[in-house]
Design a protein around this motif. Structure first.
Motif, PDB file in Angstrom:
ATOM      1  N   PHE A 172       0.757  -1.102   0.007  1.00  0.00           N
ATOM      2  CA  PHE A 172      -0.025  -0.044   0.001  1.00  0.00           C
ATOM      3  C   PHE A 172       0.818   1.245  -0.096  1.00  0.00           C
ATOM      4  O   PHE A 172       0.647   2.195  -0.744  1.00  0.00           O
ATOM      5  CB  PHE A 172      -0.884  -0.163   1.354  1.00  0.00           C
ATOM      6  N   ALA A 173       1.856   1.448   0.872  1.00  0.00           N
ATOM      7  CA  ALA A 173       2.638   2.423   0.946  1.00  0.00           C
ATOM      8  C   ALA A 173       3.600   2.798  -0.226  1.00  0.00           C
ATOM      9  O   ALA A 173       3.852   4.209  -0.667  1.00  0.00           O
ATOM     10  CB  ALA A 173       3.712   2.357   2.177  1.00  0.00           C
ATOM     11  N   ALA A 174       4.231   1.855  -0.991  1.00  0.00           N
ATOM     12  CA  ALA A 174       4.880   2.042  -2.104  1.00  0.00           C
ATOM     13  C   ALA A 174       4.000   2.531  -3.214  1.00  0.00           C
ATOM     14  O   ALA A 174       4.661   2.722  -4.373  1.00  0.00           O
ATOM     15  CB  ALA A 174       5.735   0.728  -2.318  1.00  0.00           C
ATOM     16  N   HIS A 175       2.805   2.133  -3.424  1.00  0.00           N
ATOM     17  CA  HIS A 175       2.215   2.408  -4.416  1.00  0.00           C
ATOM     18  C   HIS A 175       2.053   3.953  -4.987  1.00  0.00           C
ATOM     19  O   HIS A 175       1.972   4.802  -4.177  1.00  0.00           O
ATOM     20  CB  HIS A 175       0.543   1.960  -4.339  1.00  0.00           C
ATOM     21  N   PRO A 176       2.396   4.106  -6.130  1.00  0.00           N
ATOM     22  CA  PRO A 176       2.506   5.631  -6.674  1.00  0.00           C
ATOM     23  C   PRO A 176       1.356   6.441  -6.350  1.00  0.00           C
ATOM     24  O   PRO A 176       1.534   7.747  -6.161  1.00  0.00           O
ATOM     25  CB  PRO A 176       2.691   5.438  -8.138  1.00  0.00           C
ATOM     26  N   LEU A 177       0.256   5.789  -6.089  1.00  0.00           N
ATOM     27  CA  LEU A 177      -1.054   6.665  -5.782  1.00  0.00           C
ATOM     28  C   LEU A 177      -1.279   6.748  -4.243  1.00  0.00           C
ATOM     29  O   LEU A 177      -2.266   7.221  -3.993  1.00  0.00           O
ATOM     30  CB  LEU A 177      -2.253   6.339  -6.630  1.00  0.00           C
ATOM     31  N   VAL A 178      -0.318   6.210  -3.348  1.00  0.00           N
ATOM     32  CA  VAL A 178      -0.596   6.376  -1.924  1.00  0.00           C
ATOM     33  C   VAL A 178       0.993   7.213  -1.503  1.00  0.00           C
ATOM     34  O   VAL A 178       0.743   8.222  -0.967  1.00  0.00           O
ATOM     35  CB  VAL A 178      -0.516   5.051  -1.387  1.00  0.00           C
ATOM     36  N   GLY A 179       1.978   6.415  -1.474  1.00  0.00           N
ATOM     37  CA  GLY A 179       3.307   7.035  -1.354  1.00  0.00           C
ATOM     38  C   GLY A 179       3.598   7.539   0.168  1.00  0.00           C
ATOM     39  O   GLY A 179       4.249   8.287   0.384  1.00  0.00           O
ATOM     40  N   SER A 180       3.081   6.788   1.060  1.00  0.00           N
ATOM     41  CA  SER A 180       3.316   7.072   2.352  1.00  0.00           C
ATOM     42  C   SER A 180       3.089   5.754   3.427  1.00  0.00           C
ATOM     43  O   SER A 180       2.038   5.070   3.194  1.00  0.00           O
ATOM     44  CB  SER A 180       2.437   8.101   2.821  1.00  0.00           C
ATOM     45  N   VAL A 181       4.079   5.529   4.197  1.00  0.00           N
ATOM     46  CA  VAL A 181       4.128   4.189   5.118  1.00  0.00           C
ATOM     47  C   VAL A 181       2.792   4.620   6.170  1.00  0.00           C
ATOM     48  O   VAL A 181       1.975   3.449   6.229  1.00  0.00           O
ATOM     49  CB  VAL A 181       5.254   4.107   5.943  1.00  0.00           C
ATOM     50  N   PRO A 182       2.538   5.825   6.654  1.00  0.00           N
ATOM     51  CA  PRO A 182       1.317   5.934   7.569  1.00  0.00           C
ATOM     52  C   PRO A 182       0.035   5.700   6.925  1.00  0.00           C
ATOM     53  O   PRO A 182      -0.904   4.922   7.440  1.00  0.00           O
ATOM     54  CB  PRO A 182       1.401   7.202   8.275  1.00  0.00           C
ATOM     55  N   LEU A 183      -0.072   6.079   5.703  1.00  0.00           N
ATOM     56  CA  LEU A 183      -1.244   6.053   4.954  1.00  0.00           C
ATOM     57  C   LEU A 183      -1.383   4.573   4.660  1.00  0.00           C
ATOM     58  O   LEU A 183      -2.606   3.915   4.421  1.00  0.00           O
ATOM     59  CB  LEU A 183      -1.381   6.721   3.536  1.00  0.00           C
ATOM     60  N   GLY A 184      -0.137   3.936   4.155  1.00  0.00           N
ATOM     61  CA  GLY A 184      -0.094   2.374   3.954  1.00  0.00           C
ATOM     62  C   GLY A 184      -0.702   1.722   5.111  1.00  0.00           C
ATOM     63  O   GLY A 184      -1.766   0.548   4.941  1.00  0.00           O
ATOM     64  N   ARG A 185      -0.235   1.821   6.389  1.00  0.00           N
ATOM     65  CA  ARG A 185      -1.055   1.194   7.365  1.00  0.00           C
ATOM     66  C   ARG A 185      -2.430   1.624   7.990  1.00  0.00           C
ATOM     67  O   ARG A 185      -3.141   0.740   8.006  1.00  0.00           O
ATOM     68  CB  ARG A 185      -0.072   1.727   8.899  1.00  0.00           C
ATOM     69  N   GLN A 186      -2.803   2.921   7.659  1.00  0.00           N
ATOM     70  CA  GLN A 186      -4.294   3.162   7.728  1.00  0.00           C
ATOM     71  C   GLN A 186      -5.193   2.358   6.694  1.00  0.00           C
ATOM     72  O   GLN A 186      -6.250   1.831   7.075  1.00  0.00           O
ATOM     73  CB  GLN A 186      -4.332   4.635   7.544  1.00  0.00           C
TER      74      GLN A 186
END
Length: 457
Positions: free
Chosen positions: A426-440
């Motif tokens: 999730f975090a690495a996807h170009p349309l996300v790009g954030s570990v905190p967002l990936g965890r959420q």
């Protein structure tokens, strides 16, 4: 030939049956087995097929089953189009990222990763069951995200799994018509296309040796006749120097797409869920279920990528008629069963599974040999051979490498039971790009789909 459809209660099953009853695929299949875990959906689709006009001698016998082993035994070919969590799950796939200000789309971005985390385990079970009950059968995979799911199955089925999608082939056909040189079905002479599923570019269109693409990209009137020309605009397309797959709209116009989806009264998933919830019971009661289904199909096609048509544009009539992915699948099946070779854009390993090749011999230079890519292939009874393409330009290759890493993290999360790999995907996807967002995102999906937590060891 015996063909089994996993997900046999699915909305698009009548398209496959219709193609098997008339035209070039008539007589190809003797028995069509519809398998699904939902008996009521199976009954509804069976009613539609019974009501569908068909020549008496060409229609295959239809068998329905909720027993996977029984459905697979004696099968020569398997089509798989499953949706774990149903259309209600699609709503969740879309809404959780939207709630975080991110793109909410079924197969692109966070929603596609969530879909894959649910789809891959069931598809691995199907592949293992095929090894037991019909080890010589081919699996033609429609289950989304098609490229990622196909890559997860290659270690089990090898070259006997092929992923399909109609968006890339549709792009090529539309471009050829707009350039005044329509291609014959099953041929891709002079076509250059590279990418991953829902992430590819048409970079050459030279059916007679001369590349027609530069002329098309400079012709505003011709571009306006095709979906992608209207979607991206001539200025963007000339700058790119190629024609992108329509799903790249979500990467090139992320903010606009996210805003447009957010402003809609309901997401596409919600619309489809409501339509199907009312449609399936009606199919069992209506005296003309085929007519009812076909009207619903057309309505559904009209809403495809609606967020990109913000000025009331209408889809082309040819795109509303049906005849997309099922024709690709049946063309593959016919070629695999000895009905002549075919050239089609498919999702297959970057080099033949049976003969791993050095980087110079892969179809898409810059991507691993075992990575599933979406490229033109030559299909014969021996399988689908990827045809060599040019090395993608820097930005295209970088995006492909980035998304491929996300796909591989997602597969690892399922196969190894690695929750942290899911967070990183999730975090690495170009349309996300954030570990905190990936965890959420993962926490939100785990709360909505408790079965995800069972994946982690």
């Amino acid at each position: 030939m015996r063909l089994m459809i996993a997900g046999g209660g699915g909305f698009r099953v009548p398209l496959v049956y219709r193609a098997l009853c008339a035209g070039p695929f008539a007589g190809l299949v003797d028995e069509l087995v519809l398998f699904d875990v939902d008996g009521s959906r199976l009954a509804a689709m069976e009613a539609v097929l019974r009501d569908m006009p068909a020549d008496e001698g060409s229609a295959p016998a239809v068998v329905v089953s909720t027993d996977l082993g029984q459905a697979l035994t004696g099968t020569d070919m398997v089509f798989a189009a499953i949706r774990p969590g149903g259309t209600a799950g699609r709503i969740t796939d879309e809404q959780i990222p939207l709630g975080l200000g991110l793109l909410g789309q079924e197969t692109t971005g966070a929603g596609g990763i969530s879909y894959a985390l649910r789809s891959i385990p069931h598809m691995l079970e199907l592949a293992a069951a095929m090894r037991r009950h019909c080890p010589d059968a081919w699996l033609i995979n429609f289950t989304n995200p098609a490229g990622m799911v196909t890559e997860a199955l290659v270690p089990i089925l090898g070259r006997r799994v092929i992923g399909i999608c109609d968006s890339a082939g549709g792009l090529v056909q539309r471009a050829a018509r707009a350039a005044g040189a329509p291609l014959n079905e099953g041929t891709l002479d002079g076509v250059g296309y590279y990418g991953l599923n829902h992430l590819g570019w048409l970079y050459r269109l030279a059916p007679a040796g001369r590349d027609l693409l530069p002329g098309l990209l400079s012709d505003r009137v011709a571009l306006e006749t095709m979906e992608e020309g209207r979607l991206f605009g001539q200025h963007t397309l000339e700058k790119l120097g190629c024609l992108p797959n329509e799903y790249l709209y979500y990467y090139y116009q992320t903010a606009q797409a996210t805003e447009a989806i957010g402003q809609q009264s309901e997401t596409r998933g919600t619309s489809i869920h409501q339509q199907q919830n009312s449609l399936y019971p009606s199919l069992l009661q209506d005296p003309h279920p085929y007519r009812l289904w076909d009207a619903a199909r057309r309505s559904r096609e009209e809403g495809y990528l609606a967020e990109a048509r913000t000025h009331g544009e209408q889809r082309d009539e040819s795109d509303l008629a049906g005849g997309g992915y099922e024709r690709v699948a049946l063309s593959v099946m016919r070629a695999l069963s000895g009905g002549g070779t075919a050239q089609l854009i498919l999702n297959v390993p970057n080099s033949p599974v049976s003969a791993p090749a050095p980087a110079a011999e892969v179809a898409v230079p810059g991507l691993p040999a075992d990575a599933v890519v979406e490229v033109p292939c030559q299909v014969t009874p021996d399988g689908a051979l990827p045809l060599p393409q040019e090395r993608p330009d820097g930005p295209f290759l970088t995006l492909m490498q980035h998304v491929k890493e996300v796909e591989r993290l997602t597969i690892r999360a399922v196969v190894a039971g690695d929750r942290e790999a899911a967070v990183q995907a999730f975090a690495a996807h170009p349309l996300v790009g954030s570990v905190p967002l990936g965890r959420q995102l993962l926490e939100g999906y785990e709360a909505a789909f408790p079965e995800l937590s069972q994946l982690w060891t």
